[in-house]
Write a protein that holds these residues in place. Structure first.
Motif, short mmCIF file in Angstrom:
data_model
loop_
_atom_site.label_atom_id
_atom_site.label_comp_id
_atom_site.label_asym_id
_atom_site.label_seq_id
_atom_site.Cartn_x
_atom_site.Cartn_y
_atom_site.Cartn_z
N VAL A 34 2.01 1.79 -3.48
CA VAL A 34 0.91 2.28 -4.34
C VAL A 34 0.64 3.76 -4.04
O VAL A 34 0.55 4.58 -4.96
CB VAL A 34 -0.38 1.43 -4.12
CG1 VAL A 34 -1.58 2.08 -4.81
CG2 VAL A 34 -0.19 0.01 -4.62
N LYS A 35 0.56 4.09 -2.77
CA LYS A 35 0.30 5.48 -2.36
C LYS A 35 1.38 6.42 -2.89
O LYS A 35 1.11 7.55 -3.26
CB LYS A 35 0.32 5.58 -0.83
CG LYS A 35 -1.03 5.42 -0.17
CD LYS A 35 -0.83 5.79 1.30
CE LYS A 35 -1.93 5.33 2.22
NZ LYS A 35 -3.21 5.88 1.95
N ALA A 36 2.62 5.91 -2.91
CA ALA A 36 3.73 6.75 -3.37
C ALA A 36 3.80 6.81 -4.90
O ALA A 36 4.74 7.38 -5.46
CB ALA A 36 5.05 6.20 -2.80
N ILE A 46 0.85 -1.21 0.00
CA ILE A 46 0.00 0.00 0.00
C ILE A 46 0.88 1.25 0.00
O ILE A 46 0.60 2.21 -0.72
CB ILE A 46 -0.96 0.00 1.22
CG1 ILE A 46 -2.05 -1.06 1.03
CG2 ILE A 46 -1.57 1.37 1.48
CD1 ILE A 46 -3.14 -0.70 0.04
N GLU A 47 1.95 1.19 0.77
CA GLU A 47 2.89 2.34 0.79
C GLU A 47 3.40 2.63 -0.62
O GLU A 47 3.45 3.78 -1.05
CB GLU A 47 4.12 1.95 1.63
CG GLU A 47 4.26 2.68 2.94
CD GLU A 47 5.40 2.06 3.75
OE1 GLU A 47 6.47 1.74 3.19
OE2 GLU A 47 5.18 1.86 4.96
N GLN A 104 -8.65 1.06 -1.44
CA GLN A 104 -7.88 0.66 -0.24
C GLN A 104 -6.71 1.63 0.00
O GLN A 104 -6.44 2.02 1.14
CB GLN A 104 -7.34 -0.76 -0.48
CG GLN A 104 -6.83 -1.47 0.74
CD GLN A 104 -6.25 -2.86 0.36
OE1 GLN A 104 -6.34 -3.31 -0.78
NE2 GLN A 104 -5.65 -3.52 1.34
N ALA A 105 -6.04 2.03 -1.09
CA ALA A 105 -4.86 2.89 -0.94
C ALA A 105 -5.22 4.37 -0.90
O ALA A 105 -4.43 5.20 -0.47
CB ALA A 105 -3.89 2.63 -2.10
N GLY A 106 -6.42 4.66 -1.43
CA GLY A 106 -6.82 6.07 -1.49
C GLY A 106 -6.04 6.84 -2.54
O GLY A 106 -5.89 8.05 -2.44
N SER A 107 -5.52 6.13 -3.55
CA SER A 107 -4.87 6.87 -4.64
C SER A 107 -4.99 6.08 -5.94
O SER A 107 -5.02 4.85 -5.94
CB SER A 107 -3.41 7.19 -4.31
OG SER A 107 -2.70 6.02 -4.13
N TRP A 108 -5.05 6.84 -7.05
CA TRP A 108 -5.21 6.21 -8.36
C TRP A 108 -3.92 5.51 -8.77
O TRP A 108 -2.82 5.96 -8.42
CB TRP A 108 -5.59 7.26 -9.40
CG TRP A 108 -6.98 7.79 -9.18
CD1 TRP A 108 -7.32 8.94 -8.53
CD2 TRP A 108 -8.20 7.15 -9.54
NE1 TRP A 108 -8.68 9.07 -8.49
CE2 TRP A 108 -9.25 7.99 -9.11
CE3 TRP A 108 -8.53 5.97 -10.21
CZ2 TRP A 108 -10.59 7.68 -9.30
CZ3 TRP A 108 -9.87 5.65 -10.41
CH2 TRP A 108 -10.88 6.50 -9.96
#
Ligand code: UTP
Length: 408
Positions: free
Chosen positions: A86-88, A83-84, A137-141
């Motif tokens: 993906v978010k990044a 997730i980290e 889940q990640a809150g980012s595209w």
């Protein structure tokens, strides 16, 4: 390229018949044909002669997969890591949608196939819904790169646009097209699709990264900070895409690639098997698996070559860059090839009538230094649609979707 240059090039490869009807063509058609001759790589046709020879393989030894028990134990840690990433913005997804889907027998691209029963549920829609789970889940595209081919690009782009990308943010979707290769009869003579056009077909899914680069899409991805690409097939309607647990496990392992694998349901199941070949990760096709390898056991008494790939891989881009210019093996595949016959009539064959030439993504694994085979539960993540009925079909995928609570 002028007529004489085209003739010389064709002569070199024994393909002079391509210009047979040149004198009957209109000016525009002549130009189109000369241009196609100029840009076509006829050298692939030489592989017809080697079709019957089995490819020489190195020494095959087992490569242990990370199995469900271990994954479940470390799920939280892997998921946080994934997730980290993906978010990044470090993870992109690449949809391989350039294939012809001939076995499914629909004239439209496979992703446009409606597998719904009580409502419309398109294959593309299923895949985007799966990716959306991670976006939420990640809150980012997550950047989604879609590979099409000359044969299906426009219709694919139009279909997704008309369906508003099934809710995906279109500024995160980029299309690029793969290369084409000529298709030939069994003697290695190219078929003609029109009097002014050589029959071509997409050159397999193995060229995805070099095509992505040719289109400037890979460079843009790197500029945007994408470090990992999750490549997946269009036809597995249950697969998890940019799956944080998988991404996290690969990052944690230090490997430069990962492959989702399932336990084979029978020793001779028709899936490629992950292994080591001369000490490097590799995938051996089911038809290359000898009796001895099929029956070999590991120290736990389980089959040593137990895990089949499902065409869902994670690659580190910096390592793809190192192998971008390398030539992958060419696979000569028997297919049904529509063409013009001697009399100039259009033929749509019912049975295979020649060869297509393809490079395959699975061969990229052997070019890389390391790969983590990552087990997934077959009934939860493997519902490929190759055929209309029977094994790996619309029918079997519908059953699996319903088992997983997906309303069709
Ligand atoms: P398949 O091997 O199932 O081939 O592709 P296909 O062309 O779709 O189907 P058949 O064999 O004609 O029935 C596996 C994945 O690789 C993609 C397909 O779209 C699918 O996602 N693919 C295949 C490409 O993107 N390009 C190709 O040239 C071939």
């Amino acid at each position: 390229m002028n007529y004489n240059e085209a003739f010389d090039k064709l002569h070199k490869f024994g393909q002079e018949h391509v210009l047979k009807d040149y004198s009957d063509l209109a000016e525009q058609e002549r130009e189109a044909l000369l241009k196609q001759i100029d840009t076509t790589d006829f050298s692939v046709l030489a592989s017809c002669a080697q079709k019957q020879e089995a490819a020489k393989r190195g020494e095959i030894t087992p490569l242990a997969a990370m199995q469900l028990a271990e994954i479940n134990e470390k799920k939280e840690k892997f998921t946080v890591l994934g997730i980290e990433a993906v978010k990044a913005g470090k993870v992109g997804a690449v949809l391989l949608a350039g294939g012809m889907g001939t076995r499914l027998g629909s004239d439209d691209p496979k992703g446009m196939y409606n597998i719904g029963i009580t409502k419309e549920v398109y294959i593309f829609q299923r895949l985007i819904e799966n990716l959306m789970d991670v976006v939420k889940q990640a809150g980012s595209w997550i950047p989604l790169y879609v590979m099409t081919s000359d044969k299906n690009h426009e219709v694919t782009v139009k279909f997704l646009r008309e369906h508003d990308y099934f809710g995906y943010n279109s500024s995160y979707i980029t299309f690029f097209m793969q290369e084409m290769a000529p298709a030939s009869n069994y003697e290695g003579k190219v078929y003609m699709e029109e009097k002014w056009k050589i029959s071509t077909s997409p050159n397999g899914n193995g060229g995805w990264y070099s095509s992505m680069y040719k289109w400037g899409v890979a460079q843009k991805a790197m500029e945007d900070g994408v470090e990992w690409l999750n490549v997946f097939a269009v036809d597995n309607v249950l697969q998890r895409i940019a799956d944080p647990c998988f991404v996290g496990a690969v990052i944690d392992s230090g490997c430069v690639s990962g492959a989702k694998v399932v336990k084979k349901c029978a020793p001779d199941e028709k899936v490629g098997v992950i292994c080591l070949e001369d000490g490097r990760p590799s995938i051996i096709e089911y038809y290359e698996l000898t009796e001895e390898l099929m029956n070999a056991k590991d120290k736990n008494g389980d089959p040593a070559y137990y895990f089949g790939v499902i065409l869902n891989y994670l690659f580190r881009i910096s390592d793809l860059e190192k192998i971008r210019e390398r030539n992958l093996p060419l696979h000569v595949v028997e297919k049904k090839i529509p063409h013009l016959n001697e009399a100039g009539e259009r033929i749509k064959p019912e049975e295979p009538n020649g060869y297509k030439f393809e490079q395959l993504v699975l061969d990229m694994i052997h070019e890389l230094d390391s790969c983590l085979p990552f087990e997934v539960e077959r009934n939860k993540e493997f519902a490929p649609i190759k055929n209309r009925t029977g094994v790996d079909s619309v029918e079997s995928a519908r059953i699996l979707c319903e088992e997983n609570g997906i309303c069709l």
